[in-house]
Write an enzyme that holds these catalytic residues in place. Structure first.
Site, PDB file in Angstrom:
ATOM      1  N   LYS A  41       0.843  -1.189   0.000  1.00  0.00           N
ATOM      2  CA  LYS A  41       0.000   0.000   0.000  1.00  0.00           C
ATOM      3  C   LYS A  41       0.883   1.246   0.000  1.00  0.00           C
ATOM      4  O   LYS A  41       1.996   1.231   0.530  1.00  0.00           O
ATOM      5  CB  LYS A  41      -0.899   0.010   1.236  1.00  0.00           C
ATOM      6  CG  LYS A  41      -1.949  -1.076   1.216  1.00  0.00           C
ATOM      7  CD  LYS A  41      -2.692  -1.121   2.535  1.00  0.00           C
ATOM      8  CE  LYS A  41      -3.841  -2.107   2.504  1.00  0.00           C
ATOM      9  NZ  LYS A  41      -3.437  -3.476   2.303  1.00  0.00           N
ATOM     10  N   HIS A  70      -3.819   1.775   4.707  1.00  0.00           N
ATOM     11  CA  HIS A  70      -3.227   3.023   4.239  1.00  0.00           C
ATOM     12  C   HIS A  70      -3.069   4.007   5.394  1.00  0.00           C
ATOM     13  O   HIS A  70      -2.086   4.749   5.470  1.00  0.00           O
ATOM     14  CB  HIS A  70      -4.086   3.640   3.127  1.00  0.00           C
ATOM     15  CG  HIS A  70      -4.094   2.835   1.870  1.00  0.00           C
ATOM     16  ND1 HIS A  70      -5.036   1.846   1.635  1.00  0.00           N
ATOM     17  CD2 HIS A  70      -3.289   2.859   0.783  1.00  0.00           C
ATOM     18  CE1 HIS A  70      -4.797   1.298   0.457  1.00  0.00           C
ATOM     19  NE2 HIS A  70      -3.743   1.901  -0.083  1.00  0.00           N
ATOM     20  N   SER A 112      -7.380   3.564  -1.979  1.00  0.00           N
ATOM     21  CA  SER A 112      -7.509   3.356  -0.546  1.00  0.00           C
ATOM     22  C   SER A 112      -8.985   3.429  -0.188  1.00  0.00           C
ATOM     23  O   SER A 112      -9.676   4.364  -0.597  1.00  0.00           O
ATOM     24  CB  SER A 112      -6.753   4.460   0.205  1.00  0.00           C
ATOM     25  OG  SER A 112      -7.187   4.554   1.540  1.00  0.00           O
ATOM     26  N   MET A 113      -9.456   2.456   0.577  1.00  0.00           N
ATOM     27  CA  MET A 113     -10.854   2.477   1.033  1.00  0.00           C
ATOM     28  C   MET A 113     -11.105   3.707   1.912  1.00  0.00           C
ATOM     29  O   MET A 113     -12.165   4.307   1.849  1.00  0.00           O
ATOM     30  CB  MET A 113     -11.175   1.208   1.816  1.00  0.00           C
ATOM     31  CG  MET A 113     -11.151  -0.061   0.981  1.00  0.00           C
ATOM     32  SD  MET A 113     -12.499  -0.167  -0.177  1.00  0.00           S
ATOM     33  CE  MET A 113     -13.826  -0.640   0.907  1.00  0.00           C
ATOM     34  N   GLY A 114     -10.141   4.086   2.714  1.00  0.00           N
ATOM     35  CA  GLY A 114     -10.322   5.199   3.646  1.00  0.00           C
ATOM     36  C   GLY A 114     -10.042   6.576   3.069  1.00  0.00           C
ATOM     37  O   GLY A 114     -10.704   7.547   3.417  1.00  0.00           O
TER      38      GLY A 114
END
Length: 143
Positions: A41, A70, A112-114
């Site tokens: 990542k 992340h 990144s999911m966040g």
């Protein structure tokens, strides 16, 4: 009137010195720091001067195989940079990097999911500077 001019001159010199020091601090931050090999990542971080009157900033790439998320990378890097004072950090997004040091190839992809997807074209330009003999590519596909 002479005293006011002297005070204003002093303020100007202090501001100038502050801006010079902030620019030097930003210039000393490596623009790229990534794991030497593997898939991992990464995050793209904007580091801004927090000094009054200075709007300078740089974007940096950080990618590490040790990170499960992340946010792990961002939190560690931002904490380290901000503890010295004079800078603030903002995560611009993330993704993944496939680093093949034997073949001298870097591939940037995913998101990144966040934090959302980083601008991979900015990331690849920075990687090309750090790794001039590498083939550096990117794609928006993949996770």
């Amino acid at each position: 009137m002479h005293t006011v001019a002297g005070k204003e001159w002093t303020k100007l010199l202090v501001l100038f010195w502050t801006v010079v020091m902030a620019a030097e601090r930003l210039a000393n931050i490596p623009q790229v720091d990534i794991t030497p090999d593997g898939v991992f990542k990464y995050v793209l971080i904007r580091v801004r001067s927090s000094e009054k009157g200075d709007d300078s900033s740089i974007d940096i790439v950080r990618g590490y195989a040790w990170a499960n998320y992340h946010a792990d990378i961002y939190e560690r890097v931002a904490t380290e940079l901000e503890k010295g004072g004079g800078v603030d950090c903002e995560c611009l997004g993330g993704g993944r990097i496939k680093h093949d040091s034997q073949a001298k190839k870097l591939h940037v992809y995913g998101y990144s999911m966040g934090f959302g997807r980083a601008n991979h074209s900015i990331t690849t330009e920075k990687l090309k500077i750090r790794y001039p003999s590498y083939e550096v590519t990117w794609a928006d596909e993949g996770y």
